[in-house]
Design an enzyme around this catalytic site. Structure first.
Site, PDB file in Angstrom:
ATOM      1  N   LYS A 194       8.968  74.718  12.963  1.00 35.31           N
ATOM      2  CA  LYS A 194       8.599  73.974  14.180  1.00 35.31           C
ATOM      3  C   LYS A 194       9.849  73.788  15.030  1.00 35.31           C
ATOM      4  O   LYS A 194      10.931  73.510  14.483  1.00 35.31           O
ATOM      5  CB  LYS A 194       8.003  72.621  13.771  1.00 35.31           C
ATOM      6  N   SER A 249       1.268  67.399  16.477  1.00 38.84           N
ATOM      7  CA  SER A 249       2.092  68.234  17.317  1.00 38.84           C
ATOM      8  C   SER A 249       2.556  69.539  16.658  1.00 38.84           C
ATOM      9  O   SER A 249       3.117  70.385  17.349  1.00 38.84           O
ATOM     10  CB  SER A 249       3.335  67.460  17.748  1.00 38.84           C
ATOM     11  N   SER A 271       1.033  64.656  12.565  1.00 38.12           N
ATOM     12  CA  SER A 271       1.309  65.931  13.248  1.00 38.12           C
ATOM     13  C   SER A 271       1.379  67.145  12.340  1.00 38.12           C
ATOM     14  O   SER A 271       1.392  68.275  12.834  1.00 38.12           O
ATOM     15  CB  SER A 271       2.600  65.826  14.059  1.00 38.12           C
TER      16      SER A 271
END
Lengths: 61, 454
Positions: free
Chosen positions: B78, B153, B177
């Site tokens: 990420k 996210s 997330s």
């Protein structure tokens, strides 16, 4: 509970936080401020014996 | 092999000399080439680095010196996790040209385990903003249906794993997330115990709620990644002792999703079916009672928004226009909480932590939903998504307990549904055992986008 804050009150809150809002954003923020008040109300007052869960520890030499 | 293999399958193929790390990397590159123009999961592809990593792994494996189960496995991180010499943007205009001088601790650990670093994955702005179209890069699309929300996210991570573009990925989880995109994309995602994986080198969102965790196609793969992220390099304990769950006590937090904030009928049916699977495996399953989901959400959201506003205070004061609209809005609202609000929320958090800890005197794990149902259409995602919709995941960021999302079926729209399994602190092995037993007993699922044979 208030449905939103008025413009003067909201500006005072922003000034206190040192922020300014971009043109066009303000109406959304004033509406969203309701959420801040809802969250505050829901947390309420924890039991008097409940201390903050801070991670403070004494630093020893 | 007609599809992207799991990490465990790829390792077996490497050992049998039926697949090489370079061939597997090429397969992933082909998948990216074929699908990611539509899915938008990658922000940066590190081709040269990946090829170098894959060739080194190939030499080790052929020489009989494999480093472990992650050697030669293509993964991606990420884009809020620092990678030395590779852009780390936080999906934000603020860090558009940021190239870190060193790796985050978790990147170093996975590198030492022999993994192949394929690139960086899309997120919300600084892991908070929401699906935004006013940032330098587009937001990811759900591979099961590109008109639907992929969650967030760690949306890039969920999308890339589900579509078989990588075999595993890192995500971060401050309010859900890792687990929400895992639920919406039909993959397995673990938010470990708070502090179990180092946050060194992570762009922070909320210091006391940030967790880095693995995302993969199976529970076994998730366990392998978790082990590598911690630098253990050993085979994780993920198999139930006798292949069943006899003696296991499972509590269902049913009021979260049937009373506090109701989910879709499909989602309730899927949880009830999972309860049936657990009982068939020998577990004792009972409903439990905690404080309302709304109380956990209020506490967690206040702490998250306040800490995030502290992280970005100088930025939002000096140049609010550099943020995307959603992130700017959240940070401004977060700045309106007071010091008194924060202290009271931390006191309430202490009460909620005690309540949660007491549960594990009676139960080995708890279960609840991973999300409210199937992912919504992108056009129907609420503007104030973080604030207006309580997530079923944030209670365990408040308490720090490990929580893992697994796919528990599909809704009437054909989209994945998720279930969370929650354990006591440092109880990840219980989550793996129970999740793996469930996964073996439940219906198998296929990836949404089939790749060419490898």
């Amino acid at each position: 509970m208030k449905k939103s804050v008025d413009q003067t009150e909201f500006q005072t809150l922003l000034d206190h936080a040192g922020l300014h809002v971009l043109p066009g954003d303000e109406a959304d923020f004033r509406a969203a401020y309701r959420w801040v008040e809802q969250v505050r109300a829901r947390i309420g007052k924890p039991h008097p014996d409940t201390l903050p869960a801070a991670q403070f520890t004494v630093t020893r030499p | 092999m007609s599809d992207t293999p799991t990490i465990a399958e790829a390792g077996a193929l490497f050992r049998a000399r039926k697949l090489s790390p370079v061939e597997l990397l090429q397969h992933c590159m082909n998948q990216i080439e074929r699908w990611d123009g539509e899915l938008n999961s990658f922000l940066h592809i590190s081709r040269e680095r990946a090829l170098r990593d894959a060739r080194a792994a190939e030499r080790r494996i052929l020489g009989g010196d494999a480093l472990g189960p992650l050697d030669g496995i293509p993964i991606a991180h990420k884009d809020v996790i620092d990678t030395k010499g590779i852009p780390t943007t936080g999906h934000s205009r603020w860090l558009e040209n940021n190239i870190p001088a060193r790796d985050a601790e978790v990147v170093s650990q996975l590198d030492a385990a022999g993994s192949v670093l394929l690139g960086k994955l899309a997120t919300y702005e600084f892991a908070m903003g929401g699906p935004s179209d006013d940032l330098p890069w587009p937001f990811p699309r759900n591979p099961w249906d590109v008109s639907r929300f992929a969650g967030g996210s760690s949306s890039g991570s969920g999308v890339a794993v589900a579509a078989g573009l990588v075999l595993g990925a890192t995500g971060t989880d401050t309010g859900g997330s890792v687990r929400v995109p895992s639920a919406f994309c039909g993959v397995v995602g673990l938010k470990p115990t708070f502090g179990a994986i180092s946050n060194a080198g992570l762009l922070p969102l909320a210091y006391s709620m940030d967790h880095i965790g693995p995302m993969a196609w199976t529970v076994h793969d998730c366990a392998l990644l978790f082990d590598g992220m911690r630098g253990r390099g050993s085979a994780p304990d993920f198999t139930p002792a006798n292949g069943d769950l006899k003696g296991c006590r499972i509590g269902v937090i049913r009021h979260f999703f049937e009373e506090d904030t109701k989910v879709s009928p499909d989602q309730i049916s899927a949880i009830n079916a999972a309860v049936g699977v657990f009982r068939d495996l020998g577990a004792v399953v009972e409903d439990v009672q905690l404080s309302s989901l709304l109380e956990y959400h209020a506490c967690g959201a206040l702490i998250l928004c306040t800490e995030a506003s502290a992280v970005h205070h100088d930025r939002i004061k000096s140049h609010p226009e550099k943020f995307g609209e959603r992130m700017r809005a959240l940070l401004t609202i977060g700045s309106l909480f007071t010091g008194v609000d924060y202290v009271q929320a931390m006191r309430r958090r202490n009460e909620l932590c005690r309540e949660m800890a007491a549960m594990f005197a009676q139960y080995d794990v708890l279960i609840t939903v991973g999300a409210a149902g199937e992912p919504p259409l992108l056009a129907e995602v609420p503007y104030w998504t973080t604030l207006s919709t309580p997530t079923y995941t944030i209670p365990f960021n408040v308490t720090g307990n490990p929580a893992m999302t697994v796919c528990c079926g599909f809704g009437s729209g054909g989209m994945p549904l998720g279930m969370q399994i929650i354990g006591p602190p440092d109880g990840e092995s219980a989550l793996f055992k129970i999740g793996h037993a469930y996964e073996q007993a439940a219906d198998r699922r296929k990836r949404p986008l089939q790749g060419p044979a490898i």
